[in-house]
Design a protein around this motif. Structure first.
Motif, mmCIF file in Angstrom:
data_model
loop_
_atom_site.group_PDB
_atom_site.id
_atom_site.type_symbol
_atom_site.label_atom_id
_atom_site.label_comp_id
_atom_site.label_asym_id
_atom_site.label_seq_id
_atom_site.Cartn_x
_atom_site.Cartn_y
_atom_site.Cartn_z
ATOM 1 N N TYR A 50 0.827 -1.204 0.000
ATOM 2 C CA TYR A 50 0.000 0.000 0.000
ATOM 3 C C TYR A 50 0.865 1.260 0.000
ATOM 4 O O TYR A 50 0.535 2.245 -0.668
ATOM 5 C CB TYR A 50 -0.930 -0.003 1.220
ATOM 6 C CG TYR A 50 -1.979 -1.085 1.175
ATOM 7 C CD1 TYR A 50 -3.196 -0.876 0.530
ATOM 8 C CD2 TYR A 50 -1.761 -2.332 1.762
ATOM 9 C CE1 TYR A 50 -4.168 -1.876 0.479
ATOM 10 C CE2 TYR A 50 -2.711 -3.326 1.713
ATOM 11 C CZ TYR A 50 -3.914 -3.103 1.072
ATOM 12 O OH TYR A 50 -4.854 -4.099 1.013
ATOM 13 N N VAL A 51 1.975 1.209 0.741
ATOM 14 C CA VAL A 51 2.891 2.351 0.775
ATOM 15 C C VAL A 51 3.460 2.613 -0.613
ATOM 16 O O VAL A 51 3.434 3.740 -1.124
ATOM 17 C CB VAL A 51 4.026 2.118 1.786
ATOM 18 C CG1 VAL A 51 5.095 3.203 1.664
ATOM 19 C CG2 VAL A 51 3.484 2.072 3.208
ATOM 20 N N ASN A 52 3.984 1.562 -1.249
ATOM 21 C CA ASN A 52 4.637 1.716 -2.550
ATOM 22 C C ASN A 52 3.657 2.077 -3.665
ATOM 23 O O ASN A 52 4.052 2.669 -4.675
ATOM 24 C CB ASN A 52 5.384 0.434 -2.901
ATOM 25 C CG ASN A 52 6.575 0.188 -1.986
ATOM 26 O OD1 ASN A 52 7.219 1.138 -1.524
ATOM 27 N ND2 ASN A 52 6.871 -1.071 -1.701
ATOM 28 N N ARG A 55 -1.288 4.113 -1.832
ATOM 29 C CA ARG A 55 -2.688 3.964 -1.433
ATOM 30 C C ARG A 55 -2.961 4.494 -0.032
ATOM 31 O O ARG A 55 -4.127 4.603 0.370
ATOM 32 C CB ARG A 55 -3.120 2.500 -1.559
ATOM 33 C CG ARG A 55 -3.162 2.046 -3.002
ATOM 34 C CD ARG A 55 -3.827 0.701 -3.188
ATOM 35 N NE ARG A 55 -3.715 0.280 -4.575
ATOM 36 C CZ ARG A 55 -4.172 -0.876 -5.042
ATOM 37 N NH1 ARG A 55 -4.786 -1.726 -4.231
ATOM 38 N NH2 ARG A 55 -4.018 -1.185 -6.322
ATOM 39 N N TYR A 56 -1.901 4.801 0.714
ATOM 40 C CA TYR A 56 -2.094 5.449 2.007
ATOM 41 C C TYR A 56 -1.966 6.964 1.904
ATOM 42 O O TYR A 56 -2.066 7.655 2.912
ATOM 43 C CB TYR A 56 -1.089 4.920 3.027
ATOM 44 C CG TYR A 56 -1.373 3.513 3.502
ATOM 45 C CD1 TYR A 56 -2.681 3.061 3.679
ATOM 46 C CD2 TYR A 56 -0.336 2.634 3.793
ATOM 47 C CE1 TYR A 56 -2.940 1.777 4.121
ATOM 48 C CE2 TYR A 56 -0.582 1.351 4.250
ATOM 49 C CZ TYR A 56 -1.889 0.920 4.402
ATOM 50 O OH TYR A 56 -2.142 -0.349 4.847
ATOM 51 N N GLN A 57 -1.742 7.460 0.715
ATOM 52 C CA GLN A 57 -1.630 8.900 0.539
ATOM 53 C C GLN A 57 -3.005 9.551 0.699
ATOM 54 O O GLN A 57 -3.952 9.203 -0.003
ATOM 55 C CB GLN A 57 -1.059 9.230 -0.844
ATOM 56 C CG GLN A 57 -0.804 10.701 -1.066
ATOM 57 C CD GLN A 57 -0.065 10.965 -2.372
ATOM 58 O OE1 GLN A 57 0.660 10.111 -2.869
ATOM 59 N NE2 GLN A 57 -0.276 12.148 -2.926
ATOM 60 N N ASP A 58 -3.108 10.458 1.658
ATOM 61 C CA ASP A 58 -4.337 11.211 1.942
ATOM 62 C C ASP A 58 -5.435 10.389 2.611
ATOM 63 O O ASP A 58 -6.590 10.839 2.666
ATOM 64 C CB ASP A 58 -4.887 11.868 0.677
ATOM 65 C CG ASP A 58 -3.905 12.867 0.074
ATOM 66 O OD1 ASP A 58 -3.181 13.515 0.854
ATOM 67 O OD2 ASP A 58 -3.865 12.985 -1.158
ATOM 68 N N VAL A 59 -5.108 9.193 3.129
ATOM 69 C CA VAL A 59 -6.117 8.492 3.926
ATOM 70 C C VAL A 59 -6.295 9.240 5.241
ATOM 71 O O VAL A 59 -5.438 10.033 5.656
ATOM 72 C CB VAL A 59 -5.742 7.016 4.190
ATOM 73 C CG1 VAL A 59 -5.623 6.233 2.911
ATOM 74 C CG2 VAL A 59 -4.482 6.904 5.029
ATOM 75 N N ILE A 60 -7.401 9.006 5.900
ATOM 76 C CA ILE A 60 -7.678 9.700 7.158
ATOM 77 C C ILE A 60 -7.667 8.703 8.321
ATOM 78 O O ILE A 60 -7.782 7.487 8.127
ATOM 79 C CB ILE A 60 -9.038 10.420 7.116
ATOM 80 C CG1 ILE A 60 -10.181 9.397 7.060
ATOM 81 C CG2 ILE A 60 -9.103 11.387 5.956
ATOM 82 C CD1 ILE A 60 -11.545 9.983 7.389
ATOM 83 N N GLU A 87 -8.497 0.775 -2.050
ATOM 84 C CA GLU A 87 -8.624 -0.487 -2.781
ATOM 85 C C GLU A 87 -7.713 -1.538 -2.154
ATOM 86 O O GLU A 87 -6.532 -1.298 -1.930
ATOM 87 C CB GLU A 87 -8.269 -0.294 -4.248
ATOM 88 C CG GLU A 87 -8.504 -1.550 -5.086
ATOM 89 C CD GLU A 87 -8.192 -1.334 -6.552
ATOM 90 O OE1 GLU A 87 -8.584 -2.188 -7.361
ATOM 91 O OE2 GLU A 87 -7.557 -0.304 -6.877
ATOM 92 N N SER A 88 -8.264 -2.693 -1.879
ATOM 93 C CA SER A 88 -7.547 -3.747 -1.160
ATOM 94 C C SER A 88 -6.703 -4.611 -2.090
ATOM 95 O O SER A 88 -7.077 -4.882 -3.222
ATOM 96 C CB SER A 88 -8.554 -4.632 -0.423
ATOM 97 O OG SER A 88 -7.919 -5.755 0.139
ATOM 98 N N ARG A 252 -14.090 2.926 -4.603
ATOM 99 C CA ARG A 252 -12.760 2.351 -4.386
ATOM 100 C C ARG A 252 -11.696 3.190 -5.071
ATOM 101 O O ARG A 252 -11.835 3.568 -6.223
ATOM 102 C CB ARG A 252 -12.692 0.914 -4.899
ATOM 103 C CG ARG A 252 -13.584 -0.027 -4.124
ATOM 104 C CD ARG A 252 -13.374 -1.460 -4.571
ATOM 105 N NE ARG A 252 -14.141 -2.357 -3.726
ATOM 106 C CZ ARG A 252 -13.692 -2.882 -2.601
ATOM 107 N NH1 ARG A 252 -12.505 -2.570 -2.174
ATOM 108 N NH2 ARG A 252 -14.430 -3.702 -1.880
ATOM 109 N N ARG A 253 -10.617 3.417 -4.347
ATOM 110 C CA ARG A 253 -9.529 4.194 -4.911
ATOM 111 C C ARG A 253 -8.751 3.364 -5.908
ATOM 112 O O ARG A 253 -8.418 2.218 -5.670
ATOM 113 C CB ARG A 253 -8.584 4.641 -3.788
ATOM 114 C CG ARG A 253 -7.499 5.605 -4.283
ATOM 115 C CD ARG A 253 -6.746 6.186 -3.132
ATOM 116 N NE ARG A 253 -5.979 7.332 -3.554
ATOM 117 C CZ ARG A 253 -5.298 8.114 -2.753
ATOM 118 N NH1 ARG A 253 -5.290 7.861 -1.468
ATOM 119 N NH2 ARG A 253 -4.624 9.130 -3.211
ATOM 120 N N ARG A 254 -8.467 3.947 -7.067
ATOM 121 C CA ARG A 254 -7.753 3.232 -8.134
ATOM 122 C C ARG A 254 -6.271 3.511 -8.091
ATOM 123 O O ARG A 254 -5.855 4.536 -7.642
ATOM 124 C CB ARG A 254 -8.315 3.644 -9.497
ATOM 125 C CG ARG A 254 -9.804 3.316 -9.638
ATOM 126 C CD ARG A 254 -10.069 1.856 -9.511
ATOM 127 N NE ARG A 254 -11.479 1.529 -9.607
ATOM 128 C CZ ARG A 254 -11.958 0.303 -9.458
ATOM 129 N NH1 ARG A 254 -11.155 -0.700 -9.189
ATOM 130 N NH2 ARG A 254 -13.249 0.063 -9.545
#
Length: 254
Positions: A50-52, A55-60, A87-88, A252-254
């Motif tokens: 998720y880091v790479n 996908r954690y960018q701007d999560v709350i 997105e998982s 879902r975030r793409r």
């Protein structure tokens, strides 16, 4: 900032760990976490996906239970309510090696399914080992906050909530008003999670506490929502909070 260990009691473990250091850059300040990539490799590999992939960018931080946990990694704000879901990459095998003591980060998961963790994680705000080390197969601790990083985590944990969502500059009056929703300025965002040091010996001087409570015969008590206790939600966030609590996903975030 990152110069002293968070707690002498936290370091009373019997084994050391090896880890990568990542930095959580949030709207309330930055803090660093050692990931136990040598001893919880599947969980750290999952987290780093998720880091790479940003996908954690701007999560709350979407859930705060004071004196218990601060949870994130699942949702982000796209300009409107309801929130959008990260997105998982799929679920990851449980690795309950370490204890859920204060300052650790662990994976969140669904009730009654020890291997259901995906993108969501939580920080233990106190020693939750008696509960979370045995519940639902044990919650996988895969890192710990280092230096004075818990100052930032505690700062977030002391914010006002609307339901279970920590917010800034959002009064209880607004929370109770069904015509008013929080916006980007109110949510506590994680702007990014970045790798600070990917050496495999960055935690050589740490001794994380082992999970000694979980036994092979320990029955699964479920309740994977990690719910200690929470206030009832109300107002414009009521439906949102109920949906989050049920583990439902939206866009879902793409």
């Amino acid at each position: 900032m990152i110069k002293h260990l968070i707690s002498a009691a936290f370091l009373l473990g019997s084994s050391s760990a090896m880890a990568t250091i990542v930095e959580f850059q949030t709207s309330q300040g930055s803090f660093q976490v050692n990931l136990f990539d040598q001893t919880t490799p599947k969980t750290v590999e999952n987290f780093m996906k998720y880091v790479n992939a940003d996908r954690y960018q701007d999560v709350i931080f979407h859930r705060l239970e004071p004196g218990f946990v601060l949870q994130g990694g699942g949702f982000f704000y796209e300009g409107s309510i309801p929130l959008s879901a990260v997105e998982s990459f799929g679920s990851v095998e449980n690795e309950p090696v370490y204890s859920n003591v204060r300052g650790t980060i662990a994976m969140a998961k669904f009730d009654g399914d020890p291997d259901s963790a995906t993108s969501q994680w939580f920080f233990n705000l106190k020693d939750n080992s008696a509960n979370l080390d045995v519940q639902n197969g044990g919650f996988t601790v895969f890192g710990q906050v280092i230096g004075d990083g818990m100052d930032i985590v505690d700062k977030i944990a002391n914010l006002e909530r609307c339901g279970s969502v920590p917010l800034v500059d959002f009064s209880q009056q607004k929370c109770n008003d069904q015509q008013i929703n929080p916006d980007e300025s109110n949510f506590i965002a994680i702007n990014s999670v970045t790798i600070i040091d990917n050496s495999n010996n960055t935690a050589s001087d740490l001794s994380p506490v082992k999970n000694t409570l979980l036994k092979p015969t320990t029955p699964d008590t479920g309740n994977g929502n990690n719910n200690n206790s929470s206030d009832s939600s109300s107002g414009s966030l009521f439906s949102l909070l109920m949906m989050l609590g049920a583990g439902l996903f939206f866009r879902r975030r793409r």
